[in-house]
Design a protein around this motif. Structure first.
Motif, PDB file in Angstrom:
ATOM      1  N   UNK A  70       0.843  -1.191   0.000  1.00 50.72           N
ATOM      2  CA  UNK A  70       0.000   0.000   0.000  1.00 50.72           C
ATOM      3  C   UNK A  70       0.883   1.248   0.000  1.00 50.72           C
ATOM      4  N   UNK A  71       0.296   2.359  -0.449  1.00 49.54           N
ATOM      5  CA  UNK A  71       0.966   3.655  -0.443  1.00 49.54           C
ATOM      6  C   UNK A  71       0.006   4.671   0.147  1.00 49.54           C
ATOM      7  N   UNK A  72       0.470   5.449   1.112  1.00 47.93           N
ATOM      8  CA  UNK A  72      -0.330   6.485   1.748  1.00 47.93           C
ATOM      9  C   UNK A  72      -0.519   7.644   0.763  1.00 47.93           C
ATOM     10  N   UNK A  73      -1.765   7.911   0.382  1.00 46.17           N
ATOM     11  CA  UNK A  73      -2.077   8.991  -0.551  1.00 46.17           C
ATOM     12  C   UNK A  73      -2.838  10.135   0.120  1.00 46.17           C
ATOM     13  N   UNK A  74      -2.843  10.176   1.454  1.00 51.62           N
ATOM     14  CA  UNK A  74      -3.584  11.203   2.191  1.00 51.62           C
ATOM     15  C   UNK A  74      -2.737  12.475   2.274  1.00 51.62           C
ATOM     16  N   UNK A  75      -3.059  13.456   1.434  1.00 55.01           N
ATOM     17  CA  UNK A  75      -2.318  14.723   1.415  1.00 55.01           C
ATOM     18  C   UNK A  75      -2.384  15.346   2.813  1.00 55.01           C
ATOM     19  N   UNK A  76      -1.233  15.716   3.338  1.00 51.52           N
ATOM     20  CA  UNK A  76      -1.144  16.274   4.686  1.00 51.52           C
ATOM     21  C   UNK A  76      -0.774  15.247   5.741  1.00 51.52           C
ATOM     22  N   UNK A  77      -0.774  13.971   5.375  1.00 52.45           N
ATOM     23  CA  UNK A  77      -0.377  12.916   6.306  1.00 52.45           C
ATOM     24  C   UNK A  77       1.129  12.994   6.527  1.00 52.45           C
ATOM     25  N   UNK A  78       1.597  12.754   7.761  1.00 52.56           N
ATOM     26  CA  UNK A  78       3.040  12.734   7.991  1.00 52.56           C
ATOM     27  C   UNK A  78       3.742  11.607   7.225  1.00 52.56           C
ATOM     28  N   UNK A  79       2.970  10.642   6.726  1.00 51.59           N
ATOM     29  CA  UNK A  79       3.560   9.534   5.968  1.00 51.59           C
ATOM     30  C   UNK A  79       3.100   9.533   4.508  1.00 51.59           C
ATOM     31  N   UNK A  80       2.670  10.698   4.005  1.00 48.65           N
ATOM     32  CA  UNK A  80       2.236  10.780   2.604  1.00 48.65           C
ATOM     33  C   UNK A  80       3.344  10.258   1.677  1.00 48.65           C
ATOM     34  N   UNK A  81       2.961   9.394   0.741  1.00 49.90           N
ATOM     35  CA  UNK A  81       3.907   8.846  -0.225  1.00 49.90           C
ATOM     36  C   UNK A  81       4.709   7.664   0.280  1.00 49.90           C
ATOM     37  N   UNK A  82       4.576   7.351   1.559  1.00 51.66           N
ATOM     38  CA  UNK A  82       5.308   6.202   2.113  1.00 51.66           C
ATOM     39  C   UNK A  82       4.556   4.919   1.784  1.00 51.66           C
ATOM     40  N   UNK A  83       5.322   3.862   1.583  1.00 52.01           N
ATOM     41  CA  UNK A  83       4.757   2.557   1.261  1.00 52.01           C
ATOM     42  C   UNK A  83       5.082   1.569   2.366  1.00 52.01           C
TER      43      UNK A  83
END
Length: 191
Positions: A89-102
């Motif tokens: 999975x990849x975090x796509x939540x804009x503003x998340x501290x882990x945005x773009x992390x897989x």
């Protein structure tokens, strides 16, 4: 005594959920879904609306990375009935501290463990065995107009796909944007 063993990760939201297994000379039995146990384990109250099943004959079959945009965004609960998968999975939540992390887990038909993927993530998997059968619950019905994706190889080295050569996948999955080109429809805190 907790009925579910829940493993949480550095990325907020996803969880590996392992139900207790009761075995005897016949084999084993477990409840793969129990709403009361789910809530007692501190997992979010999800209204599952559909169950899906996918069969992949060949190893290296790669599905994803997929998502559905709001208002048809989907949480997923993935389990393997037969075979083995590398589930990413990849975090796509804009503003998340882990945005773009897989992140990834491995699931197998030898265990009833399930991977919970909340809304706001691109999801995909690669089969690691022949004749792999995957089942998953979703929290929204399929809505083709809301369908989106992220190129499976488009986030750099963040996903260490086990079989990057010889990938078997749908033609459309080769056309999704990279993370740098994606206009994410998800906002951190909205999901």
């Amino acid at each position: 005594m907790p009925k579910l063993n829940v493993t949480r990760f550095q990325i907020e939201g996803p969880a590996l959920v392992e139900p207790p297994v009761h075995g005897d000379e016949r084999g084993w039995f477990c409840e793969t879904w129990n709403r009361a146990d789910w809530l007692d384990a501190g997992l979010p109250d999800v209204d599952w609306v559909q169950d899906n099943q996918a069969f992949s004959a060949a190893p290296a079959t790669t599905r994803g990375l997929h998502f559905q945009a709001p208002p048809h965004a989907q949480a997923k609960l993935i389990r393997v009935l037969r075979g083995r998968i590398f589930d990413a999975i990849v975090d796509l939540r804009v503003g998340s501290p882990t945005y773009g992390k897989a992140m990834h887990v491995e699931l197998s038909g030898k265990s009833p463990a399930a991977f919970f993927v909340p809304v706001g993530f691109a999801h995909g998997y690669q089969t690691l065995a022949t004749d792999t059968m995957v089942t998953y619950k979703v929290s929204a019905h399929y809505a083709p107009a809301s369908e989106g994706g992220l190129l499976w190889s488009g986030i750099g080295p963040n996903i260490p796909w086990p079989m990057p050569e010889g990938v078997v996948m749908s033609g459309r999955d080769f056309t999704w944007p990279t993370l740098g080109d994606l206009q994410s429809p998800f906002r951190y805190g909205d999901t």
